[in-house]
Motif scaffolding. Structure first.
Motif, mmCIF file in Angstrom:
data_model
loop_
_atom_site.group_PDB
_atom_site.id
_atom_site.type_symbol
_atom_site.label_atom_id
_atom_site.label_comp_id
_atom_site.label_asym_id
_atom_site.label_seq_id
_atom_site.Cartn_x
_atom_site.Cartn_y
_atom_site.Cartn_z
ATOM 1 N N LEU A 84 0.964 -1.228 0.004
ATOM 2 C CA LEU A 84 -0.016 0.140 0.016
ATOM 3 C C LEU A 84 0.826 1.156 -0.116
ATOM 4 C CD1 LEU A 84 -2.931 0.945 0.094
ATOM 5 C CD2 LEU A 84 -2.665 1.136 2.581
ATOM 6 N N GLY A 85 1.185 1.846 -1.169
ATOM 7 C CA GLY A 85 1.919 2.850 -1.281
ATOM 8 C C GLY A 85 3.451 2.420 -1.017
ATOM 9 N N PRO A 86 4.202 3.105 -0.001
ATOM 10 C CA PRO A 86 5.445 2.606 0.219
ATOM 11 C C PRO A 86 5.506 1.519 1.451
ATOM 12 C CG PRO A 86 4.895 4.894 1.320
ATOM 13 C CD PRO A 86 3.997 4.370 0.559
#
Length: 121
Positions: free
Chosen positions: A26-28
């Motif tokens: 989830l994103g980074p």
């Protein structure tokens, strides 16, 4: 919407008791979990227990039903143990429904591209 990667940990995947490791991004942010096959009826049902570290475990049940010339896929997912079960509410349930709406079309594409492979699993 689901795992970004998955790798069988046992050569017998998806036999009952076999496991796979998955990564969710989830994103980074990313984290790993392990899913174990709890029940399998070839071509009809697959029941999994997904373990995601501190969030606990969840039951994922997939069932295939004839639907005219098509196949209906029923997916039921709910928390079993841990923090996920404690926090489970209607908002989480709605998020799961959205996740399934994204997951099931991807599953359909895989099945349509490699029908023989999926039926053997």
């Amino acid at each position: 919407m689901g795992p970004s990667e998955s790798t069988p940990l046992d050569q017998l995947w998806p036999e009952v008791g076999s496991r796979l490791r998955y990564t969710v991004r989830l994103g980074p942010w990313s984290a790993e979990g392990v899913t174990t096959v709890r029940h399998r009826e070839l071509g009809k049902e697959l029941e999994l227990e997904a373990s995601f570290k501190s969030l606990g475990t969840a039951r994922i049940f997939l069932q295939l039903r004839p639907w005219g010339e098509e196949t209906l896929v029923v997916c039921d997912e709910h928390p079993l143990r841990g923090l996920g079960g404690s926090l489970h509410n209607s908002v989480i349930e709605a998020a799961l429904q959205l996740r399934h709406r994204g997951m099931l079309p991807r599953l359909a594409r895989v099945v349509e591209q490699q029908p023989g492979e999926v039926l053997r699993a």
